[in-house]
Design a protein around this motif. Structure first.
Motif, PDB file in Angstrom:
ATOM      1  N   ASN A   5       0.827  -1.211   0.000  1.00 30.85           N
ATOM      2  CA  ASN A   5       0.000   0.000   0.000  1.00 30.85           C
ATOM      3  C   ASN A   5       0.859   1.257   0.000  1.00 30.85           C
ATOM      4  O   ASN A   5       0.485   2.278  -0.586  1.00 30.85           O
ATOM      5  CB  ASN A   5      -0.927   0.001   1.212  1.00 30.85           C
ATOM      6  N   GLU A   6       2.001   1.206   0.653  1.00 28.12           N
ATOM      7  CA  GLU A   6       2.886   2.368   0.708  1.00 28.12           C
ATOM      8  C   GLU A   6       3.389   2.726  -0.685  1.00 28.12           C
ATOM      9  O   GLU A   6       3.409   3.901  -1.082  1.00 28.12           O
ATOM     10  CB  GLU A   6       4.064   2.096   1.648  1.00 28.12           C
ATOM     11  N   ILE A   7       3.798   1.714  -1.451  1.00 30.11           N
ATOM     12  CA  ILE A   7       4.285   1.951  -2.813  1.00 30.11           C
ATOM     13  C   ILE A   7       3.143   2.442  -3.702  1.00 30.11           C
ATOM     14  O   ILE A   7       3.311   3.370  -4.507  1.00 30.11           O
ATOM     15  CB  ILE A   7       4.914   0.677  -3.397  1.00 30.11           C
ATOM     16  N   GLU A 199      -1.144  -8.425 -10.643  1.00 32.10           N
ATOM     17  CA  GLU A 199      -1.258  -8.074  -9.224  1.00 32.10           C
ATOM     18  C   GLU A 199      -1.179  -6.556  -9.041  1.00 32.10           C
ATOM     19  O   GLU A 199      -1.984  -5.956  -8.325  1.00 32.10           O
ATOM     20  CB  GLU A 199      -0.153  -8.743  -8.415  1.00 32.10           C
ATOM     21  N   TRP A 200      -0.195  -5.931  -9.701  1.00 32.26           N
ATOM     22  CA  TRP A 200      -0.026  -4.477  -9.593  1.00 32.26           C
ATOM     23  C   TRP A 200      -1.283  -3.740 -10.038  1.00 32.26           C
ATOM     24  O   TRP A 200      -1.769  -2.859  -9.341  1.00 32.26           O
ATOM     25  CB  TRP A 200       1.171  -4.038 -10.435  1.00 32.26           C
ATOM     26  N   SER A 201      -1.831  -4.106 -11.200  1.00 35.91           N
ATOM     27  CA  SER A 201      -2.985  -3.403 -11.760  1.00 35.91           C
ATOM     28  C   SER A 201      -4.204  -3.535 -10.862  1.00 35.91           C
ATOM     29  O   SER A 201      -4.930  -2.559 -10.627  1.00 35.91           O
ATOM     30  CB  SER A 201      -3.299  -3.932 -13.162  1.00 35.91           C
ATOM     31  N   ASN A 202      -4.443  -4.744 -10.370  1.00 34.42           N
ATOM     32  CA  ASN A 202      -5.593  -4.962  -9.503  1.00 34.42           C
ATOM     33  C   ASN A 202      -5.448  -4.215  -8.181  1.00 34.42           C
ATOM     34  O   ASN A 202      -6.403  -3.585  -7.707  1.00 34.42           O
ATOM     35  CB  ASN A 202      -5.788  -6.459  -9.242  1.00 34.42           C
ATOM     36  N   ARG A 203      -4.259  -4.263  -7.607  1.00 37.41           N
ATOM     37  CA  ARG A 203      -4.024  -3.573  -6.347  1.00 37.41           C
ATOM     38  C   ARG A 203      -4.125  -2.059  -6.527  1.00 37.41           C
ATOM     39  O   ARG A 203      -4.666  -1.358  -5.669  1.00 37.41           O
ATOM     40  CB  ARG A 203      -2.644  -3.947  -5.793  1.00 37.41           C
ATOM     41  N   LEU A 204      -3.615  -1.554  -7.655  1.00 40.58           N
ATOM     42  CA  LEU A 204      -3.683  -0.117  -7.918  1.00 40.58           C
ATOM     43  C   LEU A 204      -5.130   0.333  -8.066  1.00 40.58           C
ATOM     44  O   LEU A 204      -5.544   1.354  -7.493  1.00 40.58           O
ATOM     45  CB  LEU A 204      -2.889   0.228  -9.175  1.00 40.58           C
ATOM     46  N   PHE A 205      -5.912  -0.428  -8.825  1.00 43.51           N
ATOM     47  CA  PHE A 205      -7.319  -0.094  -9.038  1.00 43.51           C
ATOM     48  C   PHE A 205      -8.067  -0.027  -7.708  1.00 43.51           C
ATOM     49  O   PHE A 205      -8.786   0.943  -7.426  1.00 43.51           O
ATOM     50  CB  PHE A 205      -7.964  -1.140  -9.954  1.00 43.51           C
ATOM     51  N   HIS A 206      -7.899  -1.043  -6.879  1.00 43.70           N
ATOM     52  CA  HIS A 206      -8.628  -1.084  -5.612  1.00 43.70           C
ATOM     53  C   HIS A 206      -8.113  -0.038  -4.627  1.00 43.70           C
ATOM     54  O   HIS A 206      -8.896   0.523  -3.850  1.00 43.70           O
ATOM     55  CB  HIS A 206      -8.553  -2.490  -5.005  1.00 43.70           C
ATOM     56  N   ARG A 207      -6.813   0.244  -4.679  1.00 39.56           N
ATOM     57  CA  ARG A 207      -6.270   1.247  -3.775  1.00 39.56           C
ATOM     58  C   ARG A 207      -6.794   2.641  -4.132  1.00 39.56           C
ATOM     59  O   ARG A 207      -7.098   3.436  -3.243  1.00 39.56           O
ATOM     60  CB  ARG A 207      -4.733   1.248  -3.835  1.00 39.56           C
ATOM     61  N   ASN A 209      -9.712   3.237  -5.443  1.00 44.31           N
ATOM     62  CA  ASN A 209     -11.090   3.265  -4.961  1.00 44.31           C
ATOM     63  C   ASN A 209     -11.153   3.467  -3.454  1.00 44.31           C
ATOM     64  O   ASN A 209     -12.005   4.201  -2.942  1.00 44.31           O
ATOM     65  CB  ASN A 209     -11.811   1.968  -5.340  1.00 44.31           C
ATOM     66  N   GLU A 210     -10.252   2.808  -2.728  1.00 39.94           N
ATOM     67  CA  GLU A 210     -10.220   2.963  -1.271  1.00 39.94           C
ATOM     68  C   GLU A 210      -9.924   4.408  -0.892  1.00 39.94           C
ATOM     69  O   GLU A 210     -10.567   4.969  -0.003  1.00 39.94           O
ATOM     70  CB  GLU A 210      -9.150   2.038  -0.673  1.00 39.94           C
ATOM     71  N   SER A 214     -12.398   7.254   1.036  1.00 39.98           N
ATOM     72  CA  SER A 214     -11.990   7.913   2.272  1.00 39.98           C
ATOM     73  C   SER A 214     -12.024   9.435   2.114  1.00 39.98           C
ATOM     74  O   SER A 214     -12.348  10.166   3.050  1.00 39.98           O
ATOM     75  CB  SER A 214     -10.574   7.474   2.681  1.00 39.98           C
ATOM     76  N   ILE A 215     -11.706   9.927   0.910  1.00 37.09           N
ATOM     77  CA  ILE A 215     -11.749  11.370   0.640  1.00 37.09           C
ATOM     78  C   ILE A 215     -13.188  11.868   0.681  1.00 37.09           C
ATOM     79  O   ILE A 215     -13.488  12.929   1.228  1.00 37.09           O
ATOM     80  CB  ILE A 215     -11.110  11.692  -0.729  1.00 37.09           C
ATOM     81  N   LYS A 216     -14.120  11.082   0.105  1.00 35.12           N
ATOM     82  CA  LYS A 216     -15.531  11.478   0.082  1.00 35.12           C
ATOM     83  C   LYS A 216     -16.108  11.554   1.482  1.00 35.12           C
ATOM     84  O   LYS A 216     -16.985  12.354   1.783  1.00 35.12           O
ATOM     85  CB  LYS A 216     -16.340  10.505  -0.772  1.00 35.12           C
ATOM     86  N   LYS A 217     -15.634  10.677   2.393  1.00 30.53           N
ATOM     87  CA  LYS A 217     -16.117  10.688   3.767  1.00 30.53           C
ATOM     88  C   LYS A 217     -15.638  11.946   4.505  1.00 30.53           C
ATOM     89  O   LYS A 217     -16.305  12.446   5.372  1.00 30.53           O
ATOM     90  CB  LYS A 217     -15.631   9.430   4.501  1.00 30.53           C
TER      91      LYS A 217
END
Length: 217
Positions: A5-7, A199-207, A209-210, A214-217
């Motif tokens: 997540n840091e990267i 793995e990178w693409s999927n993690r990037l996409f979901h990150r 969205n996450e 959090s910004i909208k909240k």
């Protein structure tokens, strides 16, 4: 490269910096390997422009010869999608798509234009023809729109605009961003590890969205 997540956050921050630095009434050229975040830049640019102009409509006119799932207008841009004709070669289909969209009355409805990999399926001869066409239209487009972004995998197209126009260039890597065209042109090209890319693409996409939630909240 470990996909932590840091990267991912560091990479997303770099993409956001690119979005914030994009200037209006200019040409912006974006290159990069698959999965580096070029589409993310295009989508989030629309979010920025909506805030600046009109919250009731999409500000980015996304022109692509590819049929992709993210091209729905509710995903952040007005999509203009082309499909190959059974009688015409791919290059004619691409040309007709760009020509028809760009002859639309842009002056009365200001859009930011994104030409997304317009060279797909084109021979080198057709790419040169496309560049001649773009050269003939670019002055009026820059006058009648908020700006033009060219997303490309073609070194010929990227070099043409960098060498012949006062434009901004961004090379998007995995957790890197550069504005040095010569470094990108002379880079060492390494084979893709598709398992890692998946793995990178999927993690990037979901990150992304996450972080958006959090910004909208």
């Amino acid at each position: 490269m470990e996909v932590s997540n840091e990267i991912l956050d560091e990479h997303i921050d770099k993409l956001i910096d690119v979005i914030k630095s994009i200037k209006e009434n200019r040409i912006t050229v974006v290159v990069g390997a698959n999965g580096t975040g070029k589409s993310l830049i295009r989508k989030q640019l629309n979010v920025r422009l909506i805030k600046d102009y009109d919250e009731n409509r999409n500000m980015v006119r996304h022109i692509s010869q590819q049929l992709r799932t993210e091209l729905r207008s509710d995903m952040g841009a007005l999509a203009c999608i082309g499909m190959d004709s059974p009688t015409d070669p791919t290059s004619i289909s691409s040309y007709d798509l760009i020509n028809s969209v760009m002859n639309y009355d842009m002056e009365s409805k200001k859009y930011y234009i994104v030409l997304d990999e317009a060279e797909i399926g084109m021979s080198e001869e057709s790419i040169l023809g496309l560049l001649n066409y773009l050269d003939s239209k670019m002055p009026s487009w820059l006058n009648d729109t908020l700006g033009v972004m060219i997303i490309t995998h073609s070194g010929v197209i990227a070099e043409h605009f960098v060498k012949n126009y006062d434009c901004d260039f961004y090379s998007i890597g995995y957790n890197s961003v550069s504005q040095d065209f010569d470094a990108w042109k002379n880079r060492v090209i390494k084979p893709t590890d598709f398992e890692w890319l998946s793995e990178w693409s999927n993690r990037l996409f979901h990150r992304v969205n996450e972080r958006s939630k959090s910004i909208k909240k």
